[in-house]
Design an enzyme around this catalytic site. Structure first.
Site, PDB file in Angstrom:
ATOM      1  N   ALA A  83      11.287  -7.571  -2.067  1.00 48.42           N
ATOM      2  CA  ALA A  83      10.800  -7.601  -1.428  1.00 48.42           C
ATOM      3  C   ALA A  83      10.416  -9.044  -1.329  1.00 48.42           C
ATOM      4  O   ALA A  83      11.469  -9.775  -2.780  1.00 48.42           O
ATOM      5  CB  ALA A  83       8.929  -7.514  -0.850  1.00 48.42           C
ATOM      6  N   GLU A 127       7.487   1.210  -6.283  1.00 49.04           N
ATOM      7  CA  GLU A 127       7.169   2.361  -5.822  1.00 49.04           C
ATOM      8  C   GLU A 127       7.543   2.660  -4.637  1.00 49.04           C
ATOM      9  O   GLU A 127       6.853   4.024  -4.214  1.00 49.04           O
ATOM     10  CB  GLU A 127       5.781   1.020  -5.122  1.00 49.04           C
ATOM     11  CG  GLU A 127       5.078   0.311  -5.770  1.00 49.04           C
ATOM     12  CD  GLU A 127       4.321  -0.974  -5.210  1.00 49.04           C
ATOM     13  OE1 GLU A 127       2.602  -0.970  -4.660  1.00 49.04           O
ATOM     14  OE2 GLU A 127       4.884  -1.686  -4.141  1.00 49.04           O
ATOM     15  N   GLY A 139       7.913  -3.697  -5.778  1.00 46.71           N
ATOM     16  CA  GLY A 139       8.043  -2.381  -4.138  1.00 46.71           C
ATOM     17  C   GLY A 139       8.860  -1.085  -4.706  1.00 46.71           C
ATOM     18  O   GLY A 139       9.318   0.047  -3.818  1.00 46.71           O
ATOM     19  N   GLU A 198       3.653  -7.371 -10.308  1.00 43.10           N
ATOM     20  CA  GLU A 198       3.009  -8.274  -9.552  1.00 43.10           C
ATOM     21  C   GLU A 198       2.094  -9.258  -9.862  1.00 43.10           C
ATOM     22  O   GLU A 198       1.962 -10.722  -9.246  1.00 43.10           O
ATOM     23  CB  GLU A 198       2.376  -6.881  -8.142  1.00 43.10           C
ATOM     24  CG  GLU A 198       3.325  -6.801  -6.950  1.00 43.10           C
ATOM     25  CD  GLU A 198       4.388  -5.080  -7.798  1.00 43.10           C
ATOM     26  OE1 GLU A 198       4.634  -4.201  -7.009  1.00 43.10           O
ATOM     27  OE2 GLU A 198       3.519  -5.488  -9.136  1.00 43.10           O
TER      28      GLU A 198
END
Length: 202
Positions: A7, A55, A52, A75
């Site tokens: 992101a 993920e 991300g 994160e």
């Protein structure tokens, strides 16, 4: 250099609580759709696979990595939690203790470590990664696709429920497959010692 760049941190820096939640819900919806696709999904990770990106990879059914791959959920070092399912999929894949360690430290780790903990199935030299992923896909495609899709569906659903419900789901899938022409073809080829199978997905 990256499997997925992740992101835009400069954009997320301006998020309010409401905007952050909406962003997480949006990302989780996409990754759940990927996870629940009928067809198997293979991630071929070559490069950075952080936040991300990791993920996204965890939403795939099978993960392969090159020796250059780097993984992590960093994160907490940015003042946030994983937002696209990392806190839920990582424990399911590698176990709670290791997932806690990796998530709470934000540690970045290499492909060999990823294989050791079960995050990826295999590690290859970079130039071999994509051919190996394609070969794996072709190996899966050579089987009866109704059985492949039913197997994936039952494993995906069963892991989220108790063993009694899960084996009932498996029995349903087994019954579905027993009513197909592909079962007749596959078992016929086995009994006839015939290597060639003509699956029609019916």
């Amino acid at each position: 250099r990256s499997f997925v760049a992740g992101a835009d941190i400069s954009e997320m820096k301006e998020f309010s609580s409401i905007e952050g939640k909406k962003f997480s819900v949006f990302g989780n919806d996409i990754f759940l759709r990927l996870e629940n696709m009928a067809k198997p999904v293979i991630a071929a990770v070559n490069g950075f696979c952080l936040g991300g990106g990791n993920e996204l990879a965890m939403s795939c059914d099978i993960r392969l990595a090159s020796q250059k791959a780097k993984f992590g959920q960093p994160e907490v070092g940015l003042g946030i939690t994983p937002g696209f399912g990392g806190t839920q999929r990582l424990p399911r894949i590698v176990g709670m203790s290791k997932a806690m360690e990796l998530t709470l430290t934000g540690r970045i780790f290499d492909a060999n470590t990823a294989k050791e903990i079960g995050l990826v199935s295999e590690v290859y030299p970079p130039e071999e990664l994509l051919p190996k992923a394609i070969a794996l896909a072709e190996e899966i495609m050579a089987n009866a696709q109704i059985a492949v899709k039913q197997s994936k569906r039952v494993m995906r659903m069963g892991i989220h429920t108790d063993i009694y419900t899960a084996v009932a789901l498996e029995a349903d899938a087994f019954g579905v497959c027993c009513g197909t022409e592909d079962k007749v073809e596959g078992m016929g080829a086995f009994l006839e010692k015939r290597p060639q199978k003509n699956f029609k997905n019916i």
